[in-house]
Design an enzyme around this catalytic site. Structure first.
Site, short mmCIF file in Angstrom:
data_model
loop_
_atom_site.label_atom_id
_atom_site.label_comp_id
_atom_site.label_asym_id
_atom_site.label_seq_id
_atom_site.Cartn_x
_atom_site.Cartn_y
_atom_site.Cartn_z
N HIS A 3 -7.16 -4.82 10.05
CA HIS A 3 -6.98 -4.60 8.85
C HIS A 3 -5.43 -5.25 8.21
O HIS A 3 -4.62 -5.26 8.96
CB HIS A 3 -6.96 -3.05 8.53
CG HIS A 3 -5.74 -2.08 9.13
ND1 HIS A 3 -5.97 -1.01 9.78
CD2 HIS A 3 -4.50 -2.32 8.86
CE1 HIS A 3 -4.83 -0.40 10.05
NE2 HIS A 3 -3.70 -0.99 9.28
N ASN A 48 -7.57 -2.99 14.15
CA ASN A 48 -9.00 -3.51 13.97
C ASN A 48 -8.94 -4.29 12.92
O ASN A 48 -9.97 -4.57 12.23
CB ASN A 48 -9.58 -2.05 13.47
CG ASN A 48 -9.17 -1.83 11.96
OD1 ASN A 48 -8.03 -2.26 11.63
ND2 ASN A 48 -9.45 -0.46 11.69
N ASP A 74 0.67 -1.23 0.00
CA ASP A 74 0.02 -0.02 0.13
C ASP A 74 0.93 0.95 -0.14
O ASP A 74 2.03 1.23 0.21
CB ASP A 74 -0.92 -0.04 1.14
CG ASP A 74 -0.32 -0.42 2.65
OD1 ASP A 74 0.91 -0.49 2.55
OD2 ASP A 74 -0.85 -0.66 3.60
#
Ligand code: GLP
Length: 258
Positions: A152, A150, A68
């Protein structure tokens, strides 16, 4: 299916992760890798840099992709993942710069080729280009992943479809807060380009890394709950070859109700 490996501490986790990569390169020097950023893999990169000093053509024939990159900052920005990778790995080993890839969060190359397109279109074209580069490289052999609190993976936040591909995403506030230390001088970008969960699941093998008490809830959930898009890392339960290397601090809540 996830195989769990609990390392004594962060250093042991980093050594084990680097060992997986070294063995992969021994088996196939032309491996195609999908690589993470964040604090967790920093030790692994240090171990790889040290190991490569003693291995001729260590990463010379490998190809890398990154998971990313933030949208709206140039690759030279100190908080960019391009800078992270350049300083921690690319400039320290014998990778061919032509075979290292980080998504272009400014769509700059696309905008140079296609001055007629607007910024959003350039980003969409960049995502499509990234997917085709992965395909042209023959697909990913080995992916390393960190884990967001969370759940991800890459920047696939909760709610990301399990068949998602490389795309532009909005970052959750908690994710931006967790990454604020990388932006001491200002605001964390609110969007990113991330490879999709579908892109990640096509990797032949996957190694997930999690270290520290801040990841204990996420690891407990991953170890016990069924796959659900609310918790992106649970998509890994659909993959046949996932090794999760966690340290004791991240493992402490496994078995507790979550
Ligand atoms: C960022 C990255 C993720 C990474 C996560 C966890 O959000 N995009 O790929 O896994 O941070 O980071 P850390 O390892 O610093 O906890």
């Amino acid at each position: 299916m996830i195989t769990w490996r609990v390392a004594d501490d962060y250093n042991a986790l980093s050594r084990e992760a680097a060992g997986v990569l070294v063995r992969q390169l021994e088996a196939n020097p032309r491996s195609v890798l999908l690589l993470p950023t964040g604090t967790t893999p920093e030790g692994m990169y240090q171990e790889i840099v040290a190991a490569c000093r003693n291995i001729p053509r260590c990463l010379r024939d490998a190809t890398t992709f990154n998971l990313d990159e933030y949208v709206g900052i140039p690759p030279e920005h100190p908080g960019s993942y391009a800078t992270y990778m350049r300083t921690r790995l690319f400039s320290q080993v014998d990778l061919d710069p032509g075979r290292t890839h980080v998504p272009d969060g400014n769509g700059a190359a696309i905008r140079r080729e296609r001055p007629d397109v607007d910024f959003e279109t350039a980003l969409a074209l960049e995502c499509a280009r990234y997917e085709s580069l992965i395909r042209a490289a023959g697909g990913i052999d080995l992916t390393f992943l960190g884990l967001g609190r969370n759940g991800h993976i890459g920047f696939n936040e909760p709610g990301s479809p399990f068949d998602s591909r490389t795309r532009v995403v909005e970052l959750h506030l908690s994710t931006r807060e967790a990454n604020a230390p990388f932006f001491p001088e200002g605001r964390v970008p609110d969007r990113a380009i991330t490879t999709g969960i579908g892109t990640i699941l096509e990797s032949r093998s996957i190694v997930l890394l999690a270290s520290g008490a801040a990841k204990a809830d996420a690891i407990a959930r991953l170890a016990s709950a069924p796959p659900s898009p609310d918790f992106p890392a649970s998509a890994l339960l659909h993959h046949l070859d996932v090794l999760a290397i966690v340290d004791r601090a991240a493992w402490t809540k496994v078995g507790e109700a979550v």
